[in-house]
Scaffold this motif. Structure first.
Motif, short mmCIF file in Angstrom:
data_model
loop_
_atom_site.label_atom_id
_atom_site.label_comp_id
_atom_site.label_asym_id
_atom_site.label_seq_id
_atom_site.Cartn_x
_atom_site.Cartn_y
_atom_site.Cartn_z
N ARG A 1 -10.18 -9.50 -1.97
CA ARG A 1 -9.52 -8.24 -2.33
C ARG A 1 -10.40 -7.04 -2.00
O ARG A 1 -9.89 -5.98 -1.62
CB ARG A 1 -9.17 -8.25 -3.83
N GLN A 2 -11.72 -7.20 -2.12
CA GLN A 2 -12.63 -6.12 -1.75
C GLN A 2 -12.55 -5.84 -0.25
O GLN A 2 -12.58 -4.67 0.17
CB GLN A 2 -14.06 -6.47 -2.15
N GLU B 1 -8.37 -0.71 3.77
CA GLU B 1 -7.38 0.30 3.40
C GLU B 1 -8.03 1.68 3.30
O GLU B 1 -7.49 2.68 3.78
CB GLU B 1 -6.73 -0.06 2.07
N LYS B 2 -9.21 1.73 2.69
CA LYS B 2 -9.93 3.00 2.56
C LYS B 2 -10.34 3.52 3.93
O LYS B 2 -10.22 4.73 4.20
CB LYS B 2 -11.15 2.85 1.67
N ILE C 1 -9.96 -6.23 1.67
CA ILE C 1 -8.71 -5.51 1.91
C ILE C 1 -8.85 -4.04 1.48
O ILE C 1 -8.43 -3.13 2.19
CB ILE C 1 -7.55 -6.18 1.17
N ALA C 2 -9.45 -3.83 0.31
CA ALA C 2 -9.63 -2.47 -0.20
C ALA C 2 -10.49 -1.63 0.74
O ALA C 2 -10.23 -0.44 0.97
CB ALA C 2 -10.25 -2.50 -1.60
N ARG D 1 2.67 6.76 1.09
CA ARG D 1 2.03 5.75 1.94
C ARG D 1 2.49 5.77 3.38
O ARG D 1 1.95 5.02 4.19
CB ARG D 1 2.26 4.36 1.35
N SER E 1 3.86 -3.38 -2.51
CA SER E 1 3.28 -2.55 -1.47
C SER E 1 4.34 -1.65 -0.86
O SER E 1 5.54 -1.79 -1.14
CB SER E 1 2.69 -3.44 -0.35
#
Length: 267
Positions: free
Chosen positions: A224-225, A231-232, A227-228, A100, A65
Motif C-alpha cells: 500500500r505504501q 499516487e503522490k 501505491i501511495a 480526481r 476509487s
C-alpha cells in the motif's frame, strides 16, 4: 438512487460519507431484483468490477476509487459520458470524480464520452493521434507519413467526431469531445506510448528520460505504501503544470504502474 447521504451525516468524514452513499445506492439497485445476488452479478458483469469488490462496497469495507465510481454510476445513471454522469450522480460522488479527473480539470468545457474511449481502445492510430493532438499539433503530411492512407481516414473520422479541430495554421489539435479514460484505456494508451516513444538509448543522458523496474515480495502495508508513493508522485507531476513557466515545447508523457505478479488481465 438513494438520497444524498451527506445531508444526513454532517459529522461524518467525507470518506465515510462516500462509502455510505455507494453502499446505499448499491442496495437500492439490488432491491430492483427478486434475487439481490443476481442483481449484483449483473452489475459486476456490466461494470467489469469484480463481485468481491462490490460486496466489500456494500459492507462499506472498501474505499471506492475514481475508476470504480465512474463505472458504477455511469451504469446506475444510464449515462454514456462523464459529464452526464456528474450531473446525475449524488453530490458526494460528483465531488470525488471532479477532484480526481485530471483531464476534466485541464479541459473543463470538453465532453467526455465512453463512445470516444471505445474508438481509442479499438484503434492504435486513433489513440496515438488523440494524445499527440493534445501535446504536439500535427498536419496531414505527418499523419500520412506515419500511418499512410489509413491514418488520413482516421483523421477525417476524428474530425467528424469532433475529437480534433483544424487550426488556422493547418495543424490539428484536440476538439470538444474527449475519451473518458477508464483504467483499461490508461493501460492501453500507456503501453502504446511506452512501446513507441520510450527511448532506452537516451538513458545515459542527464534528464533525457526516466525508467525503472523492480520486483519483490511485499507485506500488505509495504504494498500500500508503494501505491501511495506512486499516487503522490503522479499528483506532484500534475501540480508542476500549475507553476508559471511550466508549459513549453517538449511533448512528454508519464505512465505509472504498480501491481501484483498474481493472475493476469487476460484471465
Amino acid at each position: 438512487m438513494s438520497e444524498n447521504i451527506e445531508t444526513n451525516f454532517l459529522q461524518t468524514s467525507p470518506e465515510a460519507c462516500l462509502r455510505m452513499q455507494v453502499a446505499a445506492d448499491l442496495e437500492a439497485f439490488q432491491a430492483g431484483f427478486d434475487d439481490p445476488k443476481k442483481g449484483l452479478q449483473i452489475l459486476s458483469k456490466k461494470t467489469q468490477i469484480h463481485i468481491k469488490t462490490l460486496r466489500r462496497l456494500l459492507q462499506q469495507a472498501h474505499n471506492p476509487s475514481y475508476q470504480t465510481l465512474y463505472k458504477i454510476y455511469s451504469h446506475l445513471t444510464n449515462t454514456r459520458s462523464l459529464n452526464e454522469t456528474l450531473t446525475a450522480a449524488p453530490a458526494i460522488v460528483q465531488e470525488k470524480l471532479r477532484a480526481r479527473d485530471v483531464q476534466m480539470e485541464a479541459h473543463p468545457q470538453a465532453q467526455f464520452s465512453r463512445d470516444i474511449e471505445d474508438e481509442l481502445l479499438n484503434d492504435r492510430c486513433f489513440a496515438e493521434l488523440y494524445v499527440l493532438a493534445d501535446v504536439s499539433p500535427f498536419d496531414r503530411a505527418f499523419v500520412k507519413n506515419r500511418f499512410g492512407e489509413y491514418g488520413l481516414s482516421v483523421l477525417d473520422k476524428m474530425l467528424d467526431l469532433q475529437v480534433l479541430r483544424l487550426q488556422s495554421d493547418g495543424k490539428f489539435m484536440s476538439g470538444d469531445r474527449r475519451a473518458s479514460f477508464s483504467a483499461e484505456a490508461i493501460k492501453k494508451v500507456g503501453l502504446q506510448l511506452t512501446q513507441n516513444y520510450l527511448k532506452p538509448e537516451r538513458s545515459d543522458e542527464n534528464f533525457a528520460n526516466h525508467m525503472g523496474l523492480f520486483a519483490t515480495s511485499l507485506s500488505e502495508k509495504a504494498y500500500r505504501q508503494w501505491i501511495a508513493i506512486d499516487e503522490k508522485a503522479f499528483n506532484d507531476k500534475i501540480a508542476v503544470l500549475k507553476q508559471e513557466g511550466s508549459k513549453g515545447s517538449i511533448p512528454a508523457f508519464t505512465f505509472h504502474v504498480v501491481d501484483t505478479l498474481k493472475g493476469s488481465s487476460h484471465e
